[in-house]
Design a protein around this motif. Sequence first.
Motif, PDB file in Angstrom:
ATOM      1  N   PRO A 229      41.932  46.492  41.603  1.00 25.89           N
ATOM      2  CA  PRO A 229      41.147  47.342  42.496  1.00 25.89           C
ATOM      3  C   PRO A 229      41.571  48.800  42.341  1.00 25.89           C
ATOM      4  O   PRO A 229      42.762  49.091  42.169  1.00 25.89           O
ATOM      5  CB  PRO A 229      41.484  46.823  43.890  1.00 25.89           C
ATOM      6  N   ASN A 230      40.594  49.687  42.335  1.00 22.30           N
ATOM      7  CA  ASN A 230      40.826  51.130  42.245  1.00 22.30           C
ATOM      8  C   ASN A 230      41.271  51.630  40.877  1.00 22.30           C
ATOM      9  O   ASN A 230      41.619  52.795  40.736  1.00 22.30           O
ATOM     10  CB  ASN A 230      41.835  51.602  43.300  1.00 22.30           C
ATOM     11  N   GLY A 232      39.304  51.980  38.499  1.00 24.39           N
ATOM     12  CA  GLY A 232      38.215  52.855  38.059  1.00 24.39           C
ATOM     13  C   GLY A 232      37.105  52.120  37.319  1.00 24.39           C
ATOM     14  O   GLY A 232      36.328  52.738  36.588  1.00 24.39           O
ATOM     15  N   SER A 235      33.613  53.297  38.446  1.00 25.70           N
ATOM     16  CA  SER A 235      33.375  54.669  37.982  1.00 25.70           C
ATOM     17  C   SER A 235      33.040  54.672  36.496  1.00 25.70           C
ATOM     18  O   SER A 235      32.129  55.384  36.052  1.00 25.70           O
ATOM     19  CB  SER A 235      34.616  55.536  38.217  1.00 25.70           C
ATOM     20  N   ARG A 279      32.988  44.854  46.963  1.00 24.22           N
ATOM     21  CA  ARG A 279      33.565  46.179  47.122  1.00 24.22           C
ATOM     22  C   ARG A 279      34.872  46.131  47.887  1.00 24.22           C
ATOM     23  O   ARG A 279      35.382  45.086  48.239  1.00 24.22           O
ATOM     24  CB  ARG A 279      32.555  47.130  47.747  1.00 24.22           C
ATOM     25  N   HIS A 280      35.362  47.307  48.103  1.00 24.86           N
ATOM     26  CA  HIS A 280      36.730  47.433  48.610  1.00 24.86           C
ATOM     27  C   HIS A 280      36.771  47.239  50.114  1.00 24.86           C
ATOM     28  O   HIS A 280      37.107  48.136  50.846  1.00 24.86           O
ATOM     29  CB  HIS A 280      37.282  48.795  48.222  1.00 24.86           C
ATOM     30  N   GLU A 286      38.446  41.172  47.675  1.00 23.98           N
ATOM     31  CA  GLU A 286      38.692  41.886  46.429  1.00 23.98           C
ATOM     32  C   GLU A 286      39.391  40.964  45.421  1.00 23.98           C
ATOM     33  O   GLU A 286      39.042  40.911  44.253  1.00 23.98           O
ATOM     34  CB  GLU A 286      39.564  43.107  46.723  1.00 23.98           C
ATOM     35  N   ASP A 308      45.039  51.881  35.657  1.00 15.93           N
ATOM     36  CA  ASP A 308      45.153  53.181  36.319  1.00 15.93           C
ATOM     37  C   ASP A 308      46.390  53.884  35.775  1.00 15.93           C
ATOM     38  O   ASP A 308      47.518  53.506  36.084  1.00 15.93           O
ATOM     39  CB  ASP A 308      45.256  52.951  37.834  1.00 15.93           C
ATOM     40  N   LYS A 335      42.046  57.618  34.312  1.00 10.67           N
ATOM     41  CA  LYS A 335      42.568  58.702  35.159  1.00 10.67           C
ATOM     42  C   LYS A 335      43.507  59.632  34.384  1.00 10.67           C
ATOM     43  O   LYS A 335      44.539  60.079  34.898  1.00 10.67           O
ATOM     44  CB  LYS A 335      43.261  58.138  36.417  1.00 10.67           C
TER      45      LYS A 335
END
Length: 456
Positions: A229-230, A232, A235, A279-280, A286, A308, A335
């Motif tokens: 999660p997160n 990216g 994105s 989604r988060h 998740e 990440d 990132k």
Amino acid sequence: MYKDDTIAAVSTPPGEGGIGIVRVSGPQAETIGLGLFRFQRGTAFRSHVLHYGTVIDPATGLLIDEAMAVLMRAPRSYTCEDLLEIHCHGGMLVVEQVLAAALAGGARLADPGEFTRRAFVNGRIDLVQAEAVIDIIQARTDASLQLAQRQREGALSGRLAEIVRSLTRSLAMVEAYIDFPEEDIGEADAGGMRRAVVAALAEIEQLLARFEEGRILREGVSVLIVGKPNAGKSSLLNRLLNENRAIVTHIPGTTRDIIEETINLSGLAVRLLDTAGIRHTEDLVEREGINRALEKIPQADLVVFVVDGSRPFGEEDRFILDAIGSAPVVVARNKSDLPVVIELPPEMHRLPQVSMSAASGEGVDALRALIRSTFLRGEALDSREFVAISRARHRDALVSACAALRHALAESGGDLRLETLAIDLRESLFALGQVTGETTTDDLLDIIFSSFCIGK
Ligand code: GDP
Ligand code: ZN
């Protein structure tokens, strides 16, 4: 089995449209046309001329629609038969009524692909060209369309025909020597034949070598995006979609939790799979999403592992890496616009990877190129010369042809045994004929043409 009755079908897609076209092919096409079409001027069809008038129901005399009609007399038509097209308004009921009038006039409803099948049976196109018609209809990228168009024009057929001609010459010579056993085969003839077989083998092997690329171009590939999660993922997906979204001809396989979108990477159709549907919200959901994604790994042609770069390589990354195992993977160190903190474990160092930022776009081109180069060697696609077989059916037949030719070569090494050589050459010719449809069974034709739509 070849049927010589007259067939009819709606050739435009179902639903409402500007124009709807009903096609009628066969010996009765003209009679059927005269029965249902009223010319505004004149009373007869001139071949390949578009006539204006009305379509009436021959049974009741009632007006169905105003329409344009064209009769293309055999053999100068798509099917090589008399072919009638009625262009009416694209209403669902209108085209159905025009079709019903054609059926009432003596036509039979066409099977899927039957117009194209008739073009094949009547010798206007061979089987690989007929298959190219399906590929043209289903093409999603410029490159796959180009490949299909070259195949329809006969580029592949031409290559195969050359091989067939050369092997047929060799076979004729072998058979001549068999027929006159008192003549010993001369060194010149034996050498010439060996060279012909070697050349044919090389040509076929080259076509086989390009099978993967041809198949990939035709079918596209699936790429699964995974990452904690997160990291990216979403994105990245959005960036790729915004810049490369492809024309999608099928309904995307979107489920509640996995979304599927197709992008076009310089001609390569890539189906991207992402778990962005989940989604988060809460941690549990998740995690469930990650598991769903990891379950898809075996079905994907390639995994993009998004990490990440601004955070340490953690337990979740490790979990995902283990799940990827030995599946084909590229690593996206995301990132890159932030200070790099991550240290990848040693076993990841040898994996193909790029440093990138989904936020700024930096490195995304490199990722695209990396994904594409996993599947295709770049130069092939741009070349007008690129000819490839694109179906497992082609490959299997060419593999048999190769096996027979290799056997022939082994035989021709020492004392030529003409009978065996003749058998090998015949076998290879038979296999090549399966690709172009010269030696294909009706059952196989049924399978191939059933993947067409009705009316094509
Ligand atoms: P996912 O959970 O893997 O789908 O991650 P998202 O795409 O939803 O991104 C998670 C967060 O990271 C969001 O706040 C994004 O704006 C942010 N993010 C994604 N990519 C980048 C990047 O390249 N640089 C920076 N600075 N932030 C990013
Ligand atoms: Zn996401």
